[in-house]
Design an enzyme around this catalytic site. Structure first.
Site, short mmCIF file in Angstrom:
data_model
loop_
_atom_site.label_atom_id
_atom_site.label_comp_id
_atom_site.label_asym_id
_atom_site.label_seq_id
_atom_site.Cartn_x
_atom_site.Cartn_y
_atom_site.Cartn_z
N GLU A 260 0.78 -1.26 0.05
CA GLU A 260 0.18 -0.19 0.11
C GLU A 260 0.90 1.26 0.20
O GLU A 260 1.25 1.51 0.99
CB GLU A 260 -1.02 0.05 1.26
N CYS A 294 -2.36 9.03 2.00
CA CYS A 294 -2.11 8.47 0.91
C CYS A 294 -2.99 8.95 -0.29
O CYS A 294 -2.85 8.84 -1.32
CB CYS A 294 -2.20 6.99 0.88
P1 NAD Z 1 8.05 5.13 4.97
O1 NAD Z 1 8.06 4.56 3.87
O2 NAD Z 1 8.92 6.30 5.62
O3 NAD Z 1 7.68 4.38 6.43
C1 NAD Z 1 6.85 3.12 6.54
C2 NAD Z 1 7.21 2.49 7.25
O4 NAD Z 1 8.41 1.44 6.40
C3 NAD Z 1 7.73 2.52 8.79
O5 NAD Z 1 7.31 1.68 9.71
C4 NAD Z 1 9.18 2.41 8.47
O6 NAD Z 1 9.86 2.08 9.50
C5 NAD Z 1 9.43 1.28 7.38
N1 NAD Z 1 10.41 1.01 6.60
C6 NAD Z 1 11.30 1.95 6.11
N2 NAD Z 1 12.21 1.28 5.41
C7 NAD Z 1 11.93 -0.22 5.68
C8 NAD Z 1 12.96 -1.17 5.21
N3 NAD Z 1 14.01 -1.29 4.60
N4 NAD Z 1 12.44 -2.28 5.65
C9 NAD Z 1 11.32 -2.44 6.29
N5 NAD Z 1 10.57 -1.63 6.88
C10 NAD Z 1 10.79 -0.39 6.38
O7 NAD Z 1 6.54 6.15 4.99
P2 NAD Z 1 5.87 7.18 6.12
O8 NAD Z 1 6.55 8.49 5.80
O9 NAD Z 1 5.69 6.69 7.42
O10 NAD Z 1 4.17 7.18 5.38
C11 NAD Z 1 3.90 8.01 4.25
C12 NAD Z 1 3.97 7.24 3.05
O11 NAD Z 1 2.96 6.09 3.28
C13 NAD Z 1 3.35 8.30 1.90
O12 NAD Z 1 4.06 7.55 0.58
C14 NAD Z 1 1.81 7.70 1.67
O13 NAD Z 1 1.25 7.68 0.47
C15 NAD Z 1 2.07 5.96 2.13
N6 NAD Z 1 0.80 5.47 2.50
C16 NAD Z 1 0.00 4.58 1.81
C17 NAD Z 1 -1.09 4.16 2.18
C18 NAD Z 1 -1.94 3.24 0.97
O14 NAD Z 1 -2.76 2.69 1.51
N7 NAD Z 1 -1.58 3.10 0.07
C19 NAD Z 1 -1.67 4.50 3.52
C20 NAD Z 1 -0.85 5.32 4.44
C21 NAD Z 1 0.22 5.89 3.83
#
Ligand code: NAD
Length: 503
Positions: A260, A294
């Protein structure tokens, strides 16, 4: 004033791994600051490798009993979780707001979404049904049966610190799975509080450990989940950079994923639209959650006949947006999540100017405590500006003129992401074209409903760079189960399929 922290069991120092009891012995202490005023809320001891192993082995141990529990009985336990969440709704909503910065009504909406999701999963627990097929062989029965998968890894983003977990967790739970949750390091306290409430219920029934938690950095604890062959499914919500990493790592070990990822959502306003309705939808879509959903509206595609007038009204409406403390009931837009998000927004504004975009409203950083407050921004954009292709996770809205419905659809589809889309029109033809196979290429396509604020009954998710995952309602539960096709022969013969005669 912050009694809700005590009500949720949050102390000055907390331990960021849980199988029902809270521990973490190895990781560094994580300071959790509020974007509201930049103050330290609490500290969390993060999980290290041995802590992770403890959560994992407890989960595996409890899985053997959890999967043997009839699904409706698992549903009954989830129903009790929904009741417990109702009791803590106000406190949890305040914690979401304090930790992440969304305004309180949105914090309450997020907790309500968890409750709704739990209620939905209770119903699902009696409907996890397969199909019966007509066998080509006499006295043979062919059926499809759905079995629990095992351990599910849930990686969540900061912007929906609990609702997205609930989309996954309650469905996985009724499906008979166990789970490990790695929340965003921006919002570990909400995760701790929710895990505590859930495990209170699970422990009463002897199932502590079904919903495990590990707080820690993505590159350490997150990576551990991705590479762990004991986790057949990783559901990951976050940025495209993270999603790509998850997809590659999981594919290498043949793990399944639900991705997502980012959106770049367009709202089309046609010349015949109800402009009052469209205005309200744009305002909520672009300014709500300070543009950190998102599904936030990032592109506003305006028919040329109404573009100028509509933008004039929108600028006036933006002028009324009260920015400030999200716990204050008069506030409409709270802060961004942290100062790094503010810097990203300011960098994007510089790029917009360099690429020829005209800022017609806002876009400044506000000088307030904590340093996370900004003005929402409207940009008159050219459709070929490269930055319009990107998701900047901030309240920046690109207004682009379109000529007709074909043009609107082409521009809507002309970005790498494919999450949410919407059209405002009174025309039956426009609406049908937009939602037909020739129309929007997104996972979500709405008519006279904005891009943001989906209901849980349908499947949620998007196409293209958004990752293709589906969560919440409809038949999304199937991703959390293992499909088995069974052929049962109750004849005295051994006929082969395709009529093959052998030996
Ligand atoms: P992010 O990618 O920085 O982090 C998301 C999660 O991934 C965190 O828990 C982070 O610790 C983890 N993570 C990061 N690197 C990782 C790795 N190498 N291995 C495993 N886990 C890892 O995102 P964010 O800033 O927290 O959230 C914003 C983003 O999320 C935006 O792009 C938004 O569009 C997206 N989002 C999408 C949806 C959807 O349903 N499509 C819903 C909510 C947010």
């Amino acid at each position: 004033m912050r009694d809700f922290l005590a009500e949720l069991g949050i102390e000055e120092k907390n331990f960021g791994a849980s199988t029902g009891d809270f521990f973490a012995t190895e990781g560094e202490w994580l300071d959790v600051f509020s974007p509201i005023d930049g103050e330290l809320i609490a500290k969390v001891k993060q999980a290290g490798p041995a802590d992770y192993e403890r959560v994992m082995s407890k989960g595996i141990e409890v899985f053997a009993r959890w999967r043997m529990t009839p699904a409706p009985r698992r549903g009954e336990i989830v129903r009790q979780m929904a009741m417990a969440l109702r009791e803590k709704k106000t406190a949890l909503a305040k914690l979401v707001t304090l930790e992440m910065g969304k305004i309180l009504p949105e914090g309450e909406g997020e907790v309500q979404e968890m409750i709704d999701m739990a209620d939905l999963a209770v119903g699902m627990s009696r409907q996890l049904c397969g199909q019966v097929f007509q066998s080509e062989r006499p006295k043979h029965r062919m059926v499809e049966v759905w079995h629990p998968l095992g351990m599910v890894g849930i990686i969540s983003a900061f912007n929906f610190p609990v609702a997205v977990w609930a989309w996954n967790a309650f469905v996985a739970a009724v499906c008979g799975d166990v789970m490990i949750w790695k929340p965003s390091s921006q919002t570990p306290l909400t995760a701790l509080a929710v895990t505590r409430i859930m495990n209170g219920i699970l422990a009463k029934h002897g199932f502590a450990g079904v919903m495990g938690l590990v707080v820690g950095p993505g590159r350490a604890i997150g990576e551990r989940l991705l590479n762990d062959r004991r986790i057949p499914l990783i559901s990951a919500t976050g940025s495209n950079t993270m999603g790509e990493r998850v997809a590659v790592a999981a594919a290498k070990r043949y793990g399944n994923t639900i991705l997502e990822l980012g959106g770049n959502n367009a709202l089309v306003v046609m010349e015949d639209a109800d402009l009052d309705m469209a205005l309200r939808a744009v305002l909520f879509g672009a300014v709500g959650t300070a543009g950190q959903r998102c599904t936030s509206t990032r592109r506003l595609l305006l028919h040329k006949d109404i573009a100028q007038g509509f933008l004039g009204r929108l600028v006036k409406a933006y002028g009324q947006v009260r920015i400030g403390d999200p716990l204050d009931t008069n506030t409409v837009m709270g802060p961004l999540v942290n100062t790094s998000a503010v810097n990203d927004m300011m960098n994007a504004i510089d790029t917009i100017k360099k690429q020829g975009g005209e800022i017609i409203y806002g876009g400044a950083k506000l000088n307030r405590a904590g340093g996370c407050y900004v003005e929402p921004c409207i940009v008159k954009a050219k459709r070929d500006m490269p930055i319009v292709q990107d998701e900047t996770f901030a309240p920046i809205l690109y207004a682009i003129e379109i000529d007709n419905i074909d043009d609107a659809i082409a521009v809507q589809n002309g970005v790498p992401q494919g999450l949410s889309s919407s059209i405002f029109t009174r025309s039956f033809k426009y609406a049908e074209q937009f939602t037909s196979h020739m129309g929007s290429d997104c996972g979500i396509a709405n008519v006279n409903v904005g891009t943001s604020g989906a209901e849980i009954g349908g499947a949620f998710g998007g196409e293209k760079d958004t990752g293709g995952g589906r969560e919440a309602g409809s038949d999304s539960w199937k991703a959390y189960m293992r499909r088995q096709t069974q052929t049962i022969n109750w004849s005295d013969e051994m006929p082969l399929a395709q009529g093959i005669s052998f030996g």
